[in-house]
Design an enzyme around this catalytic site. Structure first.
Site, PDB file in Angstrom:
ATOM      1  N   LYS A 162      -3.816 -19.860  98.983  1.00 57.71           N
ATOM      2  CA  LYS A 162      -4.533 -18.791  98.286  1.00 57.71           C
ATOM      3  C   LYS A 162      -5.833 -18.445  99.032  1.00 57.71           C
ATOM      4  CE  LYS A 162      -1.236 -19.168  95.324  1.00 57.71           C
ATOM      5  NZ  LYS A 162      -1.114 -19.819  94.040  1.00 57.71           N
TER       6      LYS A 162
HETATM    7  C1  LIG Z   1      -0.235 -20.342  92.947  1.00 63.86           C
HETATM    8  C2  LIG Z   1       0.097 -19.629  91.704  1.00 63.86           C
HETATM    9  C3  LIG Z   1       0.052 -20.237  90.440  1.00 63.86           C
HETATM   10  C4  LIG Z   1      -0.163 -21.708  90.236  1.00 63.86           C
HETATM   11  O1  LIG Z   1      -1.292 -22.228  90.809  1.00 63.86           O
HETATM   12  P1  LIG Z   1      -1.345 -23.794  91.201  1.00 63.86           P
HETATM   13  O2  LIG Z   1      -2.781 -23.977  91.575  1.00 63.86           O
HETATM   14  O3  LIG Z   1      -0.399 -24.017  92.329  1.00 63.86           O
HETATM   15  O4  LIG Z   1      -0.975 -24.562  89.982  1.00 63.86           O
HETATM   16  C5  LIG Z   1       0.288 -19.447  89.327  1.00 63.86           C
HETATM   17  N1  LIG Z   1       0.583 -18.136  89.434  1.00 63.86           N
HETATM   18  C6  LIG Z   1       0.674 -17.529  90.634  1.00 63.86           C
HETATM   19  C7  LIG Z   1       0.991 -16.079  90.682  1.00 63.86           C
HETATM   20  C8  LIG Z   1       0.452 -18.260  91.797  1.00 63.86           C
HETATM   21  O5  LIG Z   1       0.567 -17.655  92.986  1.00 63.86           O
END
Ligand SMILES: *Cc1c(COP(=O)(O)O)cnc(C)c1O
Length: 385
Positions: free
Chosen positions: A193
């Site tokens: 991210k």
């Molecule tokens: C990465 C992601 C999540 C979950 O986040 P984590 O930190 O991996 O638990 C939820 N929704 C979307 C759209 C994501 O890309």
């Protein structure tokens, strides 16, 4: 060429130093760095409050709890998202239903959403989870207006879009997760991210009551705040007044987050430039469908997704050349877990066609021009052969 993945983190020397400082300090968790990170993050997305948590999934779970999702409650989301967006409702015993995506934006189709809401008795659905998919900012003003008409709560899954914004009716920029329209918004700091803390997440809101609930649920439902306690035995005393979890972020991660956040706009600009170079290379090619953008400046480009006839062929061709593209996502409603739920016959043709053809190309701030040119050449070699 070294292997090129679809996404990766960027850790600088300042990031490393920030972590070392915390390791030498008094607090590894529950210290002052968390509040600092929360304050800076809230400022970055223009929200009043931010609550740091263990990961994006925990952020979703606590959001569903704070909005009082009960067994049997029905919520809506998009099928083209990571499974966690839907799972949070199931954690609370609720049910999730899916609305097809818009063929241009790949986000939830607001026309189909309204049709669905009109076709059932008011009150059938309790809430909606729109996702700023790939970094495309959903028009939350439109979602809010529907939510008001149909009494829906809103959790904006903004994991892909810190720094992104849409332009509202008045011409004002509205940042993803700014709490103007959604009750709660959530972010993830997973390494792919925009902001990486290893694992980590954040919930943002403008609602003080929800903010206080989230703080409680994040740490076992325990309070030391006298106003919330029925009695007080002394300095050691605390009360558990709700059933909560340990979903805390550590100060080590928060320090990394603060340092990463200070470069967030640089990263966002780099992503937008990479997207522009891909667009220039591909828009004139009949075999490649480039992503739709209403306004170049506001797309957060977590992902750069093209659509192509022979997706599997291109995926494998790129792999052979050390380029590790990815598919985002296998539609959630086709997962065996969701297929096996009762009453779930889904007719989501746009999402399924999208899935057959989508491919995420490398997109991350440290992708070099040489690397990107190599990716572009390989994609064009494949589609023109
Ligand atoms: C990465 C992601 C999540 C979950 O986040 P984590 O930190 O991996 O638990 C939820 N929704 C979307 C759209 C994501 O890309």
């Amino acid at each position: 060429m070294k292997p090129i993945s679809y996404g990766r983190q960027f850790i600088s020397d300042e990031d490393i130093n920030a972590v070392i400082q915390v390791l030498k300090s008094d607090f590894l968790t529950q210290g002052p760095t968390i509040q600092h990170f929360e304050k800076e993050f809230a400022k970055y997305v223009d929200a009043k409050y931010a609550v740091a948590v263990a990961n994006g999934t925990a952020a979703l779970h606590l959001s569903a709890m704070a909005l009082n999702v009960q067994p049997g409650d029905k919520w809506l989301t998009t099928p083209i998202t990571f499974v966690a967006s839907a799972n949070c409702i199931r954690y609370c015993g609720g049910e999730i239903d899916f609305i097809d995506i818009d063929s241009k934006t790949y986000c939830i189709d607001i026309v189909k959403l309204e049709e669905k809401l009109k076709s059932v008795p008011k009150g059938t659905y309790k809430g909606i989870i729109p996702v700023d998919f790939a970094g495309y900012p959903v028009n939350m003003e439109e979602i809010r207006s529907l939510a008001n008409d149909y009494d829906l709560k809103i959790i904006e899954d903004a994991c892909h879009a810190p720094g992104g914004f849409f332009v509202d009716n008045q011409g004002t920029n509205q940042k993803c997760g700014n709490g103007q329209f959604a009750d709660l918004a959530i972010f993830s700091f997973h390494p792919v991210k925009h902001i990486a803390t290893g694992e980590g997440g954040m919930i943002t809101t403008n609602n003080k009551e929800l903010y206080e609930k989230l703080c409680l649920y994040r740490t076992h439902g325990i309070t030391r705040n006298e106003d919330q306690m029925s009695e007080n035995h002394g300095g050691w005393y605390y009360q558990m007044i709700e059933l909560g979890y340990n979903y805390r972020l550590s100060d080590i991660q928060a320090a990394l987050g603060i340092s990463q956040l200070s470069r967030a706009d640089i990263g966002l600009n780099a992503r937008q430039e990479i997207a522009q170079r891909y667009n220039q290379a591909f828009t004139k090619n009949d075999h490649i469908q480039t992503p739709f953008v209403a306004n170049e400046a506001n797309h957060a480009y977590h992902l750069y997704i093209i659509q192509i006839d022979d997706r599997k062929g291109l995926y494998e061709y790129l792999r052979k050349h050390n380029i590790f593209s990815q598919v985002h996502y296998v539609p959630v409603h086709t997962m065996p877990y969701y297929k096996n739920q009762e009453n779930t016959k889904h007719d989501l043709p746009i999402a399924e066609t999208y899935y057959d053809h989508c491919l995420s190309l490398p997109m991350y701030p440290t992708l070099t021009i040489n690397e990107q040119n190599y990716v572009i050449d390989k994609v064009l070699d494949f589609v023109n052969s």
